[in-house]
Design an enzyme around this catalytic site. Structure first.
Site, short mmCIF file in Angstrom:
data_model
loop_
_atom_site.label_atom_id
_atom_site.label_comp_id
_atom_site.label_asym_id
_atom_site.label_seq_id
_atom_site.Cartn_x
_atom_site.Cartn_y
_atom_site.Cartn_z
N GLY A 49 0.86 -1.18 0.00
CA GLY A 49 0.00 0.00 0.00
C GLY A 49 0.89 1.22 0.00
N HIS A 153 -2.02 7.50 7.27
CA HIS A 153 -1.08 8.43 6.63
C HIS A 153 -1.78 9.72 6.20
CE1 HIS A 153 2.71 6.27 6.42
NE2 HIS A 153 2.15 5.20 5.90
#
Ligand code: NI
Length: 193
Positions: A49, A153
């Site tokens: 990812g 994130h």
């Protein structure tokens, strides 16, 4: 077509609150190029990812995808289904099962470290796809942790922020020592983003 430079821990972009994209922006050549570059960057570094802030773009955009035959993950992902590449924009996470599950996580932005993180085991993600269409998916187990790691994130959160340290117990380790001293417990699985 380009492999982008990965922002490493300490770069301020990793601590920013990323901004939403409009459906029009998602279809723009600039964002299409960014997505293509993120795919190439993720493949180059062998990630499962990647989030836009990791390539220094503070946008609410992430890619997730893995192939259980990827040798870097063969131990962790062998019992998992392949996850075809998903483009996720403007995600909203809803916890469906708050029971915590722990994995040893790693991150392209935090190289050479592994940390043990517990996260809810089942979630729903509402998001926009590549074409700006609303989509919803449910994820549990390994995939639920991968999603939560990537989507963190977008809020300036790194896995190291979620480690619960315990006196006398290794919960954060260098990869070399992690392997050398067999730090992971028998039932503790490992994943790296
Ligand atoms: Ni990461």
């Amino acid at each position: 077509m380009a492999i982008r430079k990965i922002a490493r821990m300490g770069h301020p972009v990793l601590r920013e609150q990323a901004r939403n994209l409009t459906p029009e922006e998602l279809k723009s050549p600039t964002i299409r190029q960014l997505i293509q570059d993120m795919v190439e960057t993720m493949e180059e570094y062998g990630g499962i990812g990647i989030a836009a802030p990791q390539v220094r773009e503070p946008l609410r955009l992430a890619l997730i995808g893995y192939d259980s035959s990827n040798s870097r993950y063969e131990d962790e992902a062998e019992e998992e289904e392949d996850q075809p590449l998903l483009v996720i924009a403007n995600p909203k996470v809803t916890i469906l099962d708050p029971t915590l599950q722990g994995y040893w996580e790693g991150c392209l932005s935090v190289p050479e470290l592994r940390g043990y993180v517990e996260r809810p085991r089942k979630i729903r993600v509402d998001y926009l796809d590549l074409n700006g269409k609303s989509q919803s998916l449910e994820a549990e187990g390994f995939l639920a942790t991968v999603f939560q790691h990537e989507l963190d994130h977008l809020d300036g959160v790194l896995f190291i922020d979620r480690i619960k340290t315990e006196p006398g117990k290794t919960r954060l380790a260098f990869t070399e020592e992690f392997s050398k001293y067999d730090v992971a417990g028998e039932d503790e699985e490992v994943l790296e983003d």
